[in-house]
Design a protein around this motif. Structure first.
Motif, PDB file in Angstrom:
ATOM      1  N   ILE A  29      25.929  16.685  23.763  1.00 11.23           N
ATOM      2  CA  ILE A  29      25.714  16.923  22.332  1.00 11.23           C
ATOM      3  C   ILE A  29      25.051  15.694  21.717  1.00 11.23           C
ATOM      4  O   ILE A  29      25.443  14.557  22.005  1.00 11.23           O
ATOM      5  CB  ILE A  29      27.044  17.247  21.615  1.00 11.23           C
ATOM      6  CG1 ILE A  29      26.804  17.561  20.139  1.00 11.23           C
ATOM      7  CG2 ILE A  29      28.060  16.127  21.787  1.00 11.23           C
ATOM      8  CD1 ILE A  29      28.051  18.037  19.404  1.00 11.23           C
ATOM      9  N   PRO A  30      24.026  15.864  20.893  1.00  8.77           N
ATOM     10  CA  PRO A  30      23.388  14.705  20.244  1.00  8.77           C
ATOM     11  C   PRO A  30      24.392  13.939  19.382  1.00  8.77           C
ATOM     12  O   PRO A  30      25.234  14.532  18.711  1.00  8.77           O
ATOM     13  CB  PRO A  30      22.286  15.342  19.385  1.00  8.77           C
ATOM     14  CG  PRO A  30      22.012  16.659  20.023  1.00  8.77           C
ATOM     15  CD  PRO A  30      23.337  17.125  20.569  1.00  8.77           C
ATOM     16  N   ARG A  31      24.300  12.618  19.420  1.00 12.55           N
ATOM     17  CA  ARG A  31      25.283  11.798  18.708  1.00 12.55           C
ATOM     18  C   ARG A  31      24.650  10.796  17.751  1.00 12.55           C
ATOM     19  O   ARG A  31      25.379  10.122  17.020  1.00 12.55           O
ATOM     20  CB  ARG A  31      26.160  11.049  19.723  1.00 12.55           C
ATOM     21  CG  ARG A  31      26.752  11.985  20.770  1.00 12.55           C
ATOM     22  CD  ARG A  31      27.734  11.302  21.656  1.00 12.55           C
ATOM     23  NE  ARG A  31      28.066  12.157  22.797  1.00 12.55           N
ATOM     24  CZ  ARG A  31      29.104  11.985  23.601  1.00 12.55           C
ATOM     25  NH1 ARG A  31      29.938  10.974  23.374  1.00 12.55           N
ATOM     26  NH2 ARG A  31      29.320  12.780  24.616  1.00 12.55           N
TER      27      ARG A  31
ATOM     28  N   ARG B 135      26.346  23.509  15.584  1.00 14.77           N
ATOM     29  CA  ARG B 135      24.997  23.709  15.054  1.00 14.77           C
ATOM     30  C   ARG B 135      23.947  23.770  16.154  1.00 14.77           C
ATOM     31  O   ARG B 135      22.840  24.247  15.934  1.00 14.77           O
ATOM     32  CB  ARG B 135      24.632  22.589  14.074  1.00 14.77           C
ATOM     33  CG  ARG B 135      25.060  22.804  12.624  1.00 14.77           C
ATOM     34  CD  ARG B 135      26.433  23.322  12.438  1.00 14.77           C
ATOM     35  NE  ARG B 135      26.873  23.266  11.035  1.00 14.77           N
ATOM     36  CZ  ARG B 135      28.131  23.287  10.678  1.00 14.77           C
ATOM     37  NH1 ARG B 135      29.092  23.353  11.599  1.00 14.77           N
ATOM     38  NH2 ARG B 135      28.475  23.247   9.408  1.00 14.77           N
ATOM     39  N   GLY B 136      24.268  23.277  17.317  1.00  7.87           N
ATOM     40  CA  GLY B 136      23.354  23.335  18.444  1.00  7.87           C
ATOM     41  C   GLY B 136      23.925  24.187  19.562  1.00  7.87           C
ATOM     42  O   GLY B 136      25.062  24.683  19.477  1.00  7.87           O
TER      43      GLY B 136
ATOM     44  N   ALA C 191      32.876  30.358  11.855  1.00  8.68           N
ATOM     45  CA  ALA C 191      32.679  30.028  13.264  1.00  8.68           C
ATOM     46  C   ALA C 191      31.197  29.723  13.484  1.00  8.68           C
ATOM     47  O   ALA C 191      30.327  30.419  12.939  1.00  8.68           O
ATOM     48  CB  ALA C 191      33.135  31.183  14.156  1.00  8.68           C
ATOM     49  N   TRP C 192      30.910  28.694  14.298  1.00 12.74           N
ATOM     50  CA  TRP C 192      29.537  28.249  14.514  1.00 12.74           C
ATOM     51  C   TRP C 192      29.225  28.094  15.998  1.00 12.74           C
ATOM     52  O   TRP C 192      30.060  27.616  16.767  1.00 12.74           O
ATOM     53  CB  TRP C 192      29.302  26.886  13.855  1.00 12.74           C
ATOM     54  CG  TRP C 192      29.249  26.855  12.368  1.00 12.74           C
ATOM     55  CD1 TRP C 192      30.301  26.710  11.511  1.00 12.74           C
ATOM     56  CD2 TRP C 192      28.074  26.936  11.544  1.00 12.74           C
ATOM     57  NE1 TRP C 192      29.871  26.702  10.210  1.00 12.74           N
ATOM     58  CE2 TRP C 192      28.499  26.832  10.196  1.00 12.74           C
ATOM     59  CE3 TRP C 192      26.706  27.063  11.822  1.00 12.74           C
ATOM     60  CZ2 TRP C 192      27.614  26.865   9.132  1.00 12.74           C
ATOM     61  CZ3 TRP C 192      25.830  27.098  10.770  1.00 12.74           C
ATOM     62  CH2 TRP C 192      26.279  27.006   9.438  1.00 12.74           C
ATOM     63  N   HIS C 193      28.025  28.505  16.370  1.00 15.44           N
ATOM     64  CA  HIS C 193      27.450  28.161  17.677  1.00 15.44           C
ATOM     65  C   HIS C 193      25.948  28.377  17.586  1.00 15.44           C
ATOM     66  O   HIS C 193      25.483  29.376  17.034  1.00 15.44           O
ATOM     67  CB  HIS C 193      28.013  29.022  18.812  1.00 15.44           C
ATOM     68  CG  HIS C 193      27.324  28.783  20.131  1.00 15.44           C
ATOM     69  ND1 HIS C 193      27.328  27.548  20.748  1.00 15.44           N
ATOM     70  CD2 HIS C 193      26.578  29.610  20.925  1.00 15.44           C
ATOM     71  CE1 HIS C 193      26.635  27.626  21.879  1.00 15.44           C
ATOM     72  NE2 HIS C 193      26.174  28.868  21.994  1.00 15.44           N
ATOM     73  N   GLY C 194      25.195  27.425  18.123  1.00 11.90           N
ATOM     74  CA  GLY C 194      23.747  27.548  18.103  1.00 11.90           C
ATOM     75  C   GLY C 194      23.159  27.598  16.713  1.00 11.90           C
ATOM     76  O   GLY C 194      22.074  28.154  16.517  1.00 11.90           O
TER      77      GLY C 194
ATOM     78  N   PHE D 105      33.970  33.363  21.261  1.00 11.75           N
ATOM     79  CA  PHE D 105      32.600  33.293  21.775  1.00 11.75           C
ATOM     80  C   PHE D 105      32.638  33.639  23.260  1.00 11.75           C
ATOM     81  O   PHE D 105      33.389  33.029  24.024  1.00 11.75           O
ATOM     82  CB  PHE D 105      32.022  31.888  21.606  1.00 11.75           C
ATOM     83  CG  PHE D 105      31.828  31.455  20.187  1.00 11.75           C
ATOM     84  CD1 PHE D 105      30.696  31.839  19.476  1.00 11.75           C
ATOM     85  CD2 PHE D 105      32.760  30.649  19.561  1.00 11.75           C
ATOM     86  CE1 PHE D 105      30.499  31.432  18.167  1.00 11.75           C
ATOM     87  CE2 PHE D 105      32.579  30.230  18.247  1.00 11.75           C
ATOM     88  CZ  PHE D 105      31.448  30.625  17.561  1.00 11.75           C
ATOM     89  N   CYS D 106      31.843  34.618  23.664  1.00  9.53           N
ATOM     90  CA  CYS D 106      31.743  35.006  25.068  1.00  9.53           C
ATOM     91  C   CYS D 106      30.401  34.499  25.603  1.00  9.53           C
ATOM     92  O   CYS D 106      29.346  35.076  25.299  1.00  9.53           O
ATOM     93  CB  CYS D 106      31.856  36.516  25.230  1.00  9.53           C
ATOM     94  SG  CYS D 106      33.426  37.187  24.640  1.00  9.53           S
ATOM     95  N   THR D 107      30.435  33.419  26.365  1.00  9.75           N
ATOM     96  CA  THR D 107      29.198  32.787  26.821  1.00  9.75           C
ATOM     97  C   THR D 107      28.772  33.259  28.199  1.00  9.75           C
ATOM     98  O   THR D 107      27.636  33.056  28.599  1.00  9.75           O
ATOM     99  CB  THR D 107      29.358  31.263  26.859  1.00  9.75           C
ATOM    100  OG1 THR D 107      30.326  30.923  27.847  1.00  9.75           O
ATOM    101  CG2 THR D 107      29.831  30.736  25.518  1.00  9.75           C
TER     102      THR D 107
END
Length: 298
Positions: A187-189, A200-201, A216-219, A259-261
């Protein structure tokens, strides 16, 4: 007997639906072929009239199925309605009665973690045990390490996990703003890029609580959650075999979002953000509840 009859009726309806879907797919394939073979814009209704008899029957079946599944078309007498309400209540009671068993099963996946102070933003105070993060308005003079977040108020766990099932509980009592979830180590830091924020990413998954709303967040995609109660404990369940990240309200094991990845491509780390002071109302720490204290609650 009523249950068996209902299951049998549903099985029949599913078979009809599958058959109808296959016919519709065949019709769509023929339509696609017809579109490829003509340079003129086709008349949509001409598709349903060639061959006229067969396709009109298909269209009628589609309309008939839609009419049958329209909730407004369902008509029940008072006695049957009371039976259905009673059955629904009994099912809800059964589900509630299983909560202790579900809680015991999920908590059996508890994994101990501690927060890595070398990843913490300079405005976060990490406890000596590594089990809590607290926001401070004072910028601490800490080494600018490559793994340290320098813009977002994040900190990740020292331990990473690459297989099995894992569960953590996080105490957010008294807080008005927080984010928590799991992340890949890449993850960018650094900097102000939006991907540094949890969820967010593509590298992280999270649930955020802000101004009384859960998201809830993803991408970078937000999912607004239909909850208004301020929960005290949030559970995070991660299953590598299932490719699943699930967030729960820990007391009653109420699912908040999943989230089902499919497959995880790297190790996962627990990540938390206690949030800024939020107009002076968010001074409480965000606390990881270790497995021993969780087991005492069983």
């Amino acid at each position: 007997m009523e249950e068996r009859a209902a299951v049998s009726a549903l099985d029949g309806l599913m078979e009809r639906n599958c058959s109808l879907i296959q016919e519709i797919e065949q019709d769509l394939a023929r339509l696609t072929l017809a579109l490829d073979q003509t340079d003129t814009e086709p008349d949509t209704m001409s598709f349903f009239s060639y061959p006229e008899q067969e396709d009109m029957e298909t269209a009628d079946r589609v309309i008939d199925l839609l009419n049958q599944t329209d909730p407004s078309s369902v008509s029940l007498d008072e006695a049957k309605a009371e039976q259905i309400i009673s059955l629904t209540n009994n099912m809800l009671l059964l589900i509630c009665s299983q909560t202790p068993m579900i809680k015991k099963l999920i908590k059996s996946y508890s994994s101990e973690v501690c927060l890595d102070p070398e990843t913490a933003h300079p405005k976060l105070i990490i406890s000596p045990q590594g089990d809590s993060a607290t926001y401070t308005d004072t910028w601490q003079q800490l080494p600018d390490l490559p793994g340290r977040f320098d813009t977002t108020l994040n900190v990740i766990s020292l331990q990473g996990f690459s297989f099995g099932r894992h569960y953590w509980e996080i105490d957010v009592t008294g807080k008005t703003y927080w984010e928590l979830g799991v992340t890949y180590p890449n993850i960018p830091r650094k900097g102000t890029t939006e991907d540094c924020w949890l969820g967010r990413g593509p590298e992280s998954w999270c649930v955020e609580f802000f101004d009384g709303e859960y998201t809830a967040w993803h991408g970078g995609v937000p999912h607004q959650l239909p909850f208004t109660k301020r929960f005290c404990r949030i559970g995070v369940l991660c299953s590598f075999p299932a490719g699943l990240v699930m967030f729960l309200e820990a007391d009653k094991m109420t699912p908040l979002f999943a989230f089902c990845t499919g497959t995880f491509s790297d190790c996962l780390y627990l990540a938390v953000c206690p949030g800024h002071d939020h107009n002076g109302n968010n001074a409480k720490p965000i606390v990881i509840c270790n497995p021993s204290s969780a087991n005492r609650d069983l």
